[in-house]
Design a protein around this motif. Sequence first.
Motif, PDB file in Angstrom:
ATOM      1  N   HIS A  45      92.161 -82.190   0.544  1.00 48.62           N
ATOM      2  CA  HIS A  45      90.751 -81.809   0.395  1.00 48.62           C
ATOM      3  C   HIS A  45      90.047 -82.841   1.209  1.00 48.62           C
ATOM      4  O   HIS A  45      89.877 -84.042   0.643  1.00 48.62           O
ATOM      5  CB  HIS A  45      90.312 -81.707  -1.128  1.00 48.62           C
ATOM      6  N   ILE A  46      89.536 -82.305   2.306  1.00 46.30           N
ATOM      7  CA  ILE A  46      88.778 -83.275   3.009  1.00 46.30           C
ATOM      8  C   ILE A  46      87.379 -82.830   3.046  1.00 46.30           C
ATOM      9  O   ILE A  46      86.905 -81.914   3.002  1.00 46.30           O
ATOM     10  CB  ILE A  46      89.256 -82.804   4.528  1.00 46.30           C
ATOM     11  N   THR A  47      86.811 -84.239   2.650  1.00 50.63           N
ATOM     12  CA  THR A  47      85.208 -84.387   2.327  1.00 50.63           C
ATOM     13  C   THR A  47      84.622 -85.290   3.533  1.00 50.63           C
ATOM     14  O   THR A  47      83.211 -85.237   3.311  1.00 50.63           O
ATOM     15  CB  THR A  47      85.055 -84.494   1.026  1.00 50.63           C
ATOM     16  N   ARG A  48      85.274 -85.425   4.522  1.00 51.76           N
ATOM     17  CA  ARG A  48      84.584 -86.457   5.421  1.00 51.76           C
ATOM     18  C   ARG A  48      85.033 -85.981   6.765  1.00 51.76           C
ATOM     19  O   ARG A  48      86.151 -85.331   6.982  1.00 51.76           O
ATOM     20  CB  ARG A  48      84.935 -87.806   5.305  1.00 51.76           C
ATOM     21  N   ALA A  49      84.155 -85.962   7.587  1.00 55.58           N
ATOM     22  CA  ALA A  49      84.192 -85.692   9.180  1.00 55.58           C
ATOM     23  C   ALA A  49      83.418 -86.181  10.062  1.00 55.58           C
ATOM     24  O   ALA A  49      82.563 -86.878   9.651  1.00 55.58           O
ATOM     25  CB  ALA A  49      84.270 -84.213   9.507  1.00 55.58           C
ATOM     26  N   GLU A  50      83.723 -86.348  11.526  1.00 58.25           N
ATOM     27  CA  GLU A  50      82.752 -86.707  12.582  1.00 58.25           C
ATOM     28  C   GLU A  50      81.995 -85.639  13.061  1.00 58.25           C
ATOM     29  O   GLU A  50      82.732 -84.431  13.540  1.00 58.25           O
ATOM     30  CB  GLU A  50      83.540 -87.555  13.368  1.00 58.25           C
ATOM     31  N   SER A  73      81.703 -89.464  24.600  1.00 58.60           N
ATOM     32  CA  SER A  73      82.078 -90.659  23.675  1.00 58.60           C
ATOM     33  C   SER A  73      81.000 -91.084  22.684  1.00 58.60           C
ATOM     34  O   SER A  73      81.080 -91.501  21.647  1.00 58.60           O
ATOM     35  CB  SER A  73      82.541 -91.735  24.276  1.00 58.60           C
ATOM     36  N   ALA A  74      79.717 -91.025  23.185  1.00 64.68           N
ATOM     37  CA  ALA A  74      78.518 -91.479  22.412  1.00 64.68           C
ATOM     38  C   ALA A  74      78.209 -90.433  21.556  1.00 64.68           C
ATOM     39  O   ALA A  74      78.134 -89.150  22.076  1.00 64.68           O
ATOM     40  CB  ALA A  74      77.595 -92.210  23.172  1.00 64.68           C
ATOM     41  N   GLY A  75      77.432 -90.529  20.481  1.00 67.18           N
ATOM     42  CA  GLY A  75      76.834 -89.557  19.463  1.00 67.18           C
ATOM     43  C   GLY A  75      77.782 -89.038  18.519  1.00 67.18           C
ATOM     44  O   GLY A  75      77.049 -88.402  17.788  1.00 67.18           O
ATOM     45  N   TRP A  76      78.979 -89.405  18.365  1.00 64.04           N
ATOM     46  CA  TRP A  76      79.643 -89.012  17.175  1.00 64.04           C
ATOM     47  C   TRP A  76      79.143 -89.848  15.812  1.00 64.04           C
ATOM     48  O   TRP A  76      78.872 -90.977  16.103  1.00 64.04           O
ATOM     49  CB  TRP A  76      81.142 -89.487  17.352  1.00 64.04           C
ATOM     50  N   LYS A  77      79.092 -89.022  14.759  1.00 61.47           N
ATOM     51  CA  LYS A  77      78.739 -89.754  13.564  1.00 61.47           C
ATOM     52  C   LYS A  77      79.286 -89.379  12.444  1.00 61.47           C
ATOM     53  O   LYS A  77      79.842 -88.092  12.397  1.00 61.47           O
ATOM     54  CB  LYS A  77      77.176 -89.387  13.448  1.00 61.47           C
ATOM     55  N   TRP A 103      80.473 -80.284  17.076  1.00 63.82           N
ATOM     56  CA  TRP A 103      81.812 -80.574  17.081  1.00 63.82           C
ATOM     57  C   TRP A 103      82.047 -81.265  15.708  1.00 63.82           C
ATOM     58  O   TRP A 103      81.619 -82.545  15.562  1.00 63.82           O
ATOM     59  CB  TRP A 103      82.146 -81.205  18.442  1.00 63.82           C
ATOM     60  N   TYR A 104      82.896 -80.737  14.948  1.00 63.78           N
ATOM     61  CA  TYR A 104      83.550 -81.231  13.774  1.00 63.78           C
ATOM     62  C   TYR A 104      84.826 -81.910  14.153  1.00 63.78           C
ATOM     63  O   TYR A 104      85.741 -80.987  14.257  1.00 63.78           O
ATOM     64  CB  TYR A 104      83.303 -80.440  12.514  1.00 63.78           C
ATOM     65  N   ARG A 105      85.277 -83.315  13.981  1.00 66.66           N
ATOM     66  CA  ARG A 105      86.345 -83.662  14.245  1.00 66.66           C
ATOM     67  C   ARG A 105      87.203 -84.217  12.919  1.00 66.66           C
ATOM     68  O   ARG A 105      86.294 -85.092  12.173  1.00 66.66           O
ATOM     69  CB  ARG A 105      86.247 -84.855  15.209  1.00 66.66           C
ATOM     70  N   ILE A 106      88.321 -83.707  12.599  1.00 67.10           N
ATOM     71  CA  ILE A 106      88.934 -83.911  11.246  1.00 67.10           C
ATOM     72  C   ILE A 106      90.118 -84.790  11.753  1.00 67.10           C
ATOM     73  O   ILE A 106      91.133 -84.343  12.437  1.00 67.10           O
ATOM     74  CB  ILE A 106      89.079 -83.066  10.301  1.00 67.10           C
ATOM     75  N   ASP A 107      90.248 -85.912  11.158  1.00 67.47           N
ATOM     76  CA  ASP A 107      91.376 -86.729  11.629  1.00 67.47           C
ATOM     77  C   ASP A 107      92.480 -86.741  10.482  1.00 67.47           C
ATOM     78  O   ASP A 107      92.371 -86.885   9.264  1.00 67.47           O
ATOM     79  CB  ASP A 107      91.012 -88.613  11.417  1.00 67.47           C
TER      80      ASP A 107
END
Length: 656
Positions: A45-50, A73-77, A103-107
């Motif tokens: 269960h993923i509750t964090r993203a960039e 590359s800048a602006g990701w939070k 853009w939602y990035r999930i690692d």
Amino acid sequence: MRLGRKGCWRIGRSIAKLWLALLLLAIPPFARADEPPRNDYTAVHITRAELLSVTGTGYSLPPQQIEDTTLPSAGWKPVSLPYTALRELVPTASSGMRAVTDWYRIDLSGQPRTTQQRVLYLPRWKTLGHIAVYGDGVLLYQSHGSPVHNGYNHLLLLPLNATANTLSPKSVLIRVDRLRNSGSGFSTVWVGDEHALAWRYQSRQMLQVQLPFMGSAAFLAVGAFAFAVWLGKRRESLYLLFFAISAVAFLRMLHYYVGGSYLPISDEWFEWVTVASLLWLIVLIHLFLQRLHQQPSAWLTRLALGLTLACNVATLPHVSTSIVSLYLFTPLLNLAVLPVAVLIFAVNLRKALRAQLPEGRLVAGWTVFAVVFTSYDGLLQNNLVSPESVYTSPYAVIGLFFVFSFIMFQRYTGAFAEVGRLNTELVLRLRAREAELEQSYQRLRVIENQQMLNAERRRLMQDMHDGLGSSLISAIRSVERGTMNEAEISSVLKSCMEDLKLVIDSMESVDADLLLLLATLRFRLAPRIEGAGVALRWEVQPVPVLAWLDPNSALHILRIVQECVANVLRHTRASTICFSTETTDDGVCVVIEDNGEGFAVEEALRRHGRGLRNQQQRAQAIGARVSWESGSAGTRFTLWLPLQRDADAMKAPDPV
């Protein structure tokens, strides 16, 4: 059958428990912002993203492949999921089409990579735009249809490594287009084996889409049945209103179930239908409640109809500037309509409670839930609450279905009960009326029998006085004067006996049979005729039945024929007398012929025809006629009797 106060509260508590259970099942517990991803062997269960937001001037199609290096590359939070991007409350024309790509990035690098199929489960995404999902830069899924009706209420369950022998991705990129003025919402994400996430997907799919759709469809089906009932009972307007409410509610809920490119009409008109149906649903519920408590509010009806028509016209696709502005205006319109709906429901419920209408309490309980659910959906639609939640307005419509169906069921069964009560009351009244009529009939029968007995007594007394009594008085006076010998006295007494027998014969039932009456007369007169040395010829033929032949008429006929036979024996010196019958078109003739000396008929009637005049009067009394034809060869007497006698046939007085 009426619903009591306890029954209303019991049903209300049951509905409340049902809604609470559905909400607890539909809304999973929220993860704290600082809570790390949880591992349970088969699902994460993923509750964090960039998050990276890129501003543009319009929508663009997602590329087939994307690399993190091609993005700024800048602006990701880092953000916590679920995440909402708030909308501007008052959209402006200049910024209406400014698009933003999130853009939602999930690692997933911390998860073991495997060739076994892994799936991504996204409970909710909400945007005025499109969504695309990438696994290690490869496009796995993209939404279809218009940016407005893109299936936002449908869940996503898609494979991350659908190709054989493909490792699960190390990262997932989710691309979400949105308008700056619309905002967006993005729920938490689940990644894991299909069998571990399928139950979550199916449970939420049932609560979020399928169950509301089935409830709305059932509402429409029952409404169609109510419409069929109304076609048979046009005066029962509640059935027509129930059908209209079910149809409008179905249209109102359509945007929760359909989406993509499967709309049979344009986006503009479909959005207008969802707005107009909400307004008309409120108006129809108002009319239904007003018809229920029978206390109309003309001012409230005019207000509701006026606002509805004004909003319908203002939101027409050809009147509004564009579908985007209409869609941006819709959530605010829903919130603005809420106070008006509360006012309408409050007025109607106040009147229902004042009228002590049991159904009013049930509707009041539903109204509380409907206001809460609608308010919550208004906040969800404006991105003011977590997008992880489920729209609850469809469940308010399901509650409306149950409440109104219960009311219509009460009215339907109540109508049958009322018909049964009226039938029972009618049977009791009919039995009482039959008893009264039976008593009246018995009384009338006693009175009628008494009247018939009195009439028969008077007739017999009159006839005996005129016939037998007159003959006896004449005989007594003659004996007192000494002017009659024994033979004459015997003859007079025999005549009196014949008169008495005729009176008795007239009392016998002849069943309207003239031949039976003549046969009785033959039995009485044959000995006298033959004793006078006269031959009797009987040539009587069958004749029709005379329906009017009663004892009184029978006595008249017997007297007429007796007088005729007496005249033949007394005056004509005949050796033969013949009885016969004839049938004419409109009557029956009784003919008596003799071969004795004839007589002048007119002179006899004028001078010495008292007996002949009596025959005429008796014939007139029963609607008959007599006639004589006399000559040197004998006399022919004819008694004509009608087949049907008029009501005025017996106006002439009885002969003296």
